[in-house]
Design a protein around this motif. Structure first.
Motif, mmCIF file in Angstrom:
data_model
loop_
_atom_site.group_PDB
_atom_site.id
_atom_site.type_symbol
_atom_site.label_atom_id
_atom_site.label_comp_id
_atom_site.label_asym_id
_atom_site.label_seq_id
_atom_site.Cartn_x
_atom_site.Cartn_y
_atom_site.Cartn_z
ATOM 1 N N ASP A 108 -13.307 17.965 -15.952
ATOM 2 C CA ASP A 108 -12.993 20.037 -15.190
ATOM 3 C C ASP A 108 -13.089 20.605 -13.708
ATOM 4 O OD1 ASP A 108 -13.636 22.908 -16.063
ATOM 5 O OD2 ASP A 108 -15.385 22.590 -14.386
ATOM 6 N N LEU A 109 -13.589 18.666 -13.399
ATOM 7 C CA LEU A 109 -13.507 18.875 -11.300
ATOM 8 C C LEU A 109 -12.835 18.582 -11.000
ATOM 9 C CD1 LEU A 109 -17.070 17.030 -11.190
ATOM 10 C CD2 LEU A 109 -16.705 18.835 -11.114
ATOM 11 N N ASP A 110 -11.475 17.511 -11.677
ATOM 12 C CA ASP A 110 -10.523 18.112 -10.640
ATOM 13 C C ASP A 110 -10.168 17.102 -9.593
ATOM 14 O OD1 ASP A 110 -8.198 17.373 -10.750
ATOM 15 O OD2 ASP A 110 -6.994 19.740 -10.471
ATOM 16 N N LEU A 111 -11.116 16.275 -9.417
ATOM 17 C CA LEU A 111 -11.427 15.214 -8.627
ATOM 18 C C LEU A 111 -10.202 14.171 -8.309
ATOM 19 C CD1 LEU A 111 -14.997 14.787 -8.344
ATOM 20 C CD2 LEU A 111 -13.878 16.561 -7.284
ATOM 21 N N ASP A 112 -9.081 15.017 -7.638
ATOM 22 C CA ASP A 112 -7.829 14.066 -7.136
ATOM 23 C C ASP A 112 -7.177 14.148 -6.151
ATOM 24 O OD1 ASP A 112 -6.864 17.388 -6.971
ATOM 25 O OD2 ASP A 112 -5.440 17.570 -7.823
ATOM 26 N N THR A 113 -8.094 14.484 -5.376
ATOM 27 C CA THR A 113 -7.397 13.920 -3.220
ATOM 28 C C THR A 113 -7.869 13.731 -3.187
ATOM 29 O OG1 THR A 113 -9.086 15.558 -2.351
ATOM 30 C CG2 THR A 113 -7.123 16.581 -3.145
ATOM 31 N N SER A 114 -7.496 12.312 -2.288
ATOM 32 C CA SER A 114 -8.244 11.079 -1.642
ATOM 33 C C SER A 114 -9.720 11.635 -0.667
ATOM 34 C CB SER A 114 -7.384 10.371 -0.272
ATOM 35 O OG SER A 114 -7.135 11.135 0.863
ATOM 36 N N LEU A 115 -9.763 13.107 0.152
ATOM 37 C CA LEU A 115 -10.636 13.183 0.623
ATOM 38 C C LEU A 115 -11.830 13.610 -0.254
ATOM 39 C CD1 LEU A 115 -9.288 14.316 4.043
ATOM 40 C CD2 LEU A 115 -10.925 11.986 3.124
ATOM 41 N N SER A 116 -11.896 14.148 -2.029
ATOM 42 C CA SER A 116 -12.928 14.219 -2.747
ATOM 43 C C SER A 116 -14.420 13.439 -3.097
ATOM 44 C CB SER A 116 -12.252 14.092 -4.320
ATOM 45 O OG SER A 116 -11.525 15.983 -4.539
ATOM 46 N N LEU A 117 -15.218 14.152 -2.451
ATOM 47 C CA LEU A 117 -16.266 13.461 -3.052
ATOM 48 C C LEU A 117 -17.082 13.016 -4.267
ATOM 49 C CD1 LEU A 117 -18.066 11.003 -1.394
ATOM 50 C CD2 LEU A 117 -19.028 13.450 -0.015
ATOM 51 N N PHE A 118 -17.363 12.382 -4.601
ATOM 52 C CA PHE A 118 -18.196 12.780 -5.858
ATOM 53 C C PHE A 118 -19.610 11.800 -5.482
ATOM 54 C CE2 PHE A 118 -20.742 11.760 -9.494
ATOM 55 C CZ PHE A 118 -20.663 13.045 -10.542
ATOM 56 N N ARG A 119 -21.404 12.092 -5.143
ATOM 57 C CA ARG A 119 -22.244 12.045 -5.064
ATOM 58 C C ARG A 119 -23.274 12.342 -6.493
ATOM 59 N NH1 ARG A 119 -26.518 10.450 -1.934
ATOM 60 N NH2 ARG A 119 -26.656 7.937 -1.295
ATOM 61 N N MET A 120 -24.108 10.989 -6.831
ATOM 62 C CA MET A 120 -24.808 12.006 -7.645
ATOM 63 C C MET A 120 -26.177 10.798 -7.310
ATOM 64 S SD MET A 120 -24.925 12.385 -11.874
ATOM 65 C CE MET A 120 -23.903 11.235 -12.069
ATOM 66 N N VAL A 121 -27.247 11.092 -7.660
ATOM 67 C CA VAL A 121 -28.739 10.532 -7.751
ATOM 68 C C VAL A 121 -29.259 11.038 -9.103
ATOM 69 C CG1 VAL A 121 -30.706 9.754 -6.567
ATOM 70 C CG2 VAL A 121 -29.185 10.354 -5.681
ATOM 71 N N CYS A 122 -28.761 9.693 -10.189
ATOM 72 C CA CYS A 122 -29.763 9.962 -11.715
ATOM 73 C C CYS A 122 -30.887 9.787 -11.363
ATOM 74 C CB CYS A 122 -28.769 9.054 -12.360
ATOM 75 S SG CYS A 122 -27.578 8.728 -12.840
ATOM 76 N N GLY A 123 -31.606 10.792 -12.249
ATOM 77 C CA GLY A 123 -33.131 10.486 -12.705
ATOM 78 C C GLY A 123 -33.082 9.406 -13.678
ATOM 79 N N THR A 124 -34.726 8.909 -13.480
ATOM 80 C CA THR A 124 -34.772 7.094 -14.498
ATOM 81 C C THR A 124 -35.088 7.723 -15.750
ATOM 82 O OG1 THR A 124 -37.614 8.152 -14.369
ATOM 83 C CG2 THR A 124 -36.746 6.978 -11.939
ATOM 84 N N ASP A 125 -34.770 8.530 -16.223
ATOM 85 C CA ASP A 125 -34.349 8.741 -17.489
ATOM 86 C C ASP A 125 -32.629 9.288 -18.309
ATOM 87 O OD1 ASP A 125 -37.001 9.133 -19.394
ATOM 88 O OD2 ASP A 125 -37.748 10.979 -17.568
ATOM 89 N N TYR A 126 -32.495 8.748 -17.109
ATOM 90 C CA TYR A 126 -30.306 8.250 -17.667
ATOM 91 C C TYR A 126 -30.633 6.734 -17.199
ATOM 92 C CZ TYR A 126 -25.815 8.793 -17.716
ATOM 93 O OH TYR A 126 -24.487 8.373 -17.623
ATOM 94 N N PRO A 127 -30.789 5.759 -18.269
ATOM 95 C CA PRO A 127 -30.455 4.799 -18.383
ATOM 96 C C PRO A 127 -29.075 4.042 -18.010
ATOM 97 C CG PRO A 127 -30.960 5.590 -20.547
ATOM 98 C CD PRO A 127 -30.724 6.575 -19.476
ATOM 99 N N ASP A 128 -27.770 4.593 -18.327
ATOM 100 C CA ASP A 128 -26.807 4.176 -18.547
ATOM 101 C C ASP A 128 -25.785 5.491 -17.503
ATOM 102 O OD1 ASP A 128 -24.403 2.799 -19.559
ATOM 103 O OD2 ASP A 128 -24.516 4.288 -21.118
ATOM 104 N N PRO A 129 -25.164 4.920 -16.076
ATOM 105 C CA PRO A 129 -24.153 5.486 -16.288
ATOM 106 C C PRO A 129 -22.888 4.943 -15.862
ATOM 107 C CG PRO A 129 -25.518 3.707 -13.961
ATOM 108 C CD PRO A 129 -26.038 3.444 -15.760
ATOM 109 N N ARG A 130 -22.596 3.658 -17.121
ATOM 110 C CA ARG A 130 -21.850 3.074 -16.376
ATOM 111 C C ARG A 130 -20.440 3.554 -16.997
ATOM 112 N NH1 ARG A 130 -21.999 -0.417 -21.597
ATOM 113 N NH2 ARG A 130 -23.205 0.937 -22.586
ATOM 114 N N PRO A 131 -20.412 5.058 -17.901
ATOM 115 C CA PRO A 131 -19.140 5.438 -18.000
ATOM 116 C C PRO A 131 -18.715 6.025 -16.611
ATOM 117 C CG PRO A 131 -20.596 6.472 -19.668
ATOM 118 C CD PRO A 131 -21.466 5.707 -18.424
ATOM 119 N N TYR A 132 -19.776 6.295 -15.591
ATOM 120 C CA TYR A 132 -18.344 6.894 -14.496
ATOM 121 C C TYR A 132 -18.247 5.511 -13.374
ATOM 122 C CZ TYR A 132 -21.308 11.472 -14.865
ATOM 123 O OH TYR A 132 -22.063 12.771 -15.253
ATOM 124 N N SER A 133 -18.513 4.347 -13.575
ATOM 125 C CA SER A 133 -17.940 3.459 -13.627
ATOM 126 C C SER A 133 -16.618 2.555 -13.450
ATOM 127 C CB SER A 133 -19.285 1.601 -13.504
ATOM 128 O OG SER A 133 -18.958 1.380 -14.675
#
Length: 338
Positions: A108-133
């Motif tokens: 939905d975000l459609d981050l499709d340009t080289s200068l698109s930037l995504f940055r997130m700091v997850c909470g301590t109760d979110y233990p599995d960020p693998r889908p983002y990697s």
């Protein structure tokens, strides 16, 4: 899974009873919507009518591309990110919810340009960020100190502190310094001005504005999610203070705690100790709170002090767009550091 954008009312209805950060609350998000540049987007993942995933994002669009943050930078929000609420006890199903929700939101975000930037700091109760990697983003671990109080007496908590910290607390208790808990409307401005002055003394700019801090602390106070602790002399002179915020599970050291001495001893450890005592004895503004997040575990200078409280080192994760173009994107937006 059905993924929708929610308004604050629907978000509030979907928020679980535990497992979220204080800035996930609708009261805090409303203030961020008013003060943080960009569009607040609240994503909800549903199975039928049941909410099983949530994610708040701030989206900023510029001519060079799109920047997406959770939390928005320079707003004093330590962590935000996803909340996963899969009802299944099976790991396979929980991981599927996490994967599918991540993919739907990124699509939905459609981050499709080289200068698109995504940055997130997850909470301590979110233990599995693998889908983002798996979606070609960089994931890094960070840490915080969390002191659990449930089932532990204040005597045992104090015994778990380092010898030097116990001595510092007792020395301060032997003075006639007064520690009081007050509403944000009475104490938040004192703590804010103190912290701002300390930054300026060190030649640094304090990034939080008073209107934002005022609106946030007042809004959270309306639902008992903010309390200010002040140290004063017997005649009422302000010495130091801490603004504490509260989720349903945890108290957070948010602002203040500048070094202050009285009668030959520092008083900041005594303020922290009063906050911890209130949690352990059931006097926190929210009854279900059983832990204190001391913050500061990623800065060597700070962790030398914070480690004295014997708190658990708890990991959380940052998620960031990867690739050589990302440093260019950060400079183009000038957003990470304000």
């Amino acid at each position: 899974m059905r993924v929708e954008r929610l308004d604050l009312t629907a978000w509030d209805n979907a928020l679980p009873s535990s497992g979220f950060e204080v800035f996930h609350t609708s009261e805090a998000l409303k203030v961020l919507r008013e003060h943080a540049p960009g569009e607040l987007r609240l994503y909800g993942g549903f199975k039928g009518e049941q909410a099983i995933a949530l994610l708040p994002l701030v989206v900023r669009r510029r001519s060079v591309g799109t920047a997406v943050f959770s939390p928005p930078p320079s707003m004093g929000v330590p962590r935000l990110g996803p909340i996963m609420m899969s009802p299944s006890p099976k790991r396979r199903k929980r991981e599927r919810v996490n994967r599918e929700f991540t993919k739907e939101v990124l699509d939905d975000l459609d981050l499709d340009t080289s200068l698109s930037l995504f940055r997130m700091v997850c909470g301590t109760d979110y233990p599995d960020p693998r889908p983002y990697s798996w979606n070609e983003m960089r994931v890094n671990p960070y840490f915080t100190y969390v002191l659990e109080t449930e089932g532990t007496s204040t005597d045992d908590l104090l015994s778990s502190f380092s010898k030097s910290l116990r001595r510092e607390i007792r020395d301060a208790e032997d003075t006639d310094v007064v520690i009081e808990a007050v509403p944000a409307s009475e104490g938040a401005k004192l703590v804010y001005e103190d912290a701002k002055s300390r930054y300026e003394e060190q030649g640094e700019k304090y990034q939080l504005s008073w209107p934002y801090v005022r609106d946030l602390t007042n809004a959270l106070s309306e639902t008992d999610r903010c309390r200010v602790y002040l140290a004063r002399t017997p005649d009422g002179e302000y010495l130091s203070g801490i603004t504490a915020l509260y989720s349903n599970d945890m108290a957070y050291f948010w602002q203040g705690g500048t070094i202050s001495e009285y009668d030959g001893t520092t008083v900041n450890s005594l303020i922290h100790w009063r906050i911890i005592q209130d949690i352990a004895e059931g006097d926190a503004p929210i009854d279900s709170v059983t832990a204190y997040d001391l913050m500061g575990a990623n800065t060597e200078r700070l962790c030398r002090y914070k480690a004295k409280f014997g708190a658990e080192l708890v990991p959380y994760y940052t998620v960031e767009s990867s690739g050589a173009s990302m440093e260019m994107a950060k400079k183009a937006y000038s957003l990470i550091n304000g």
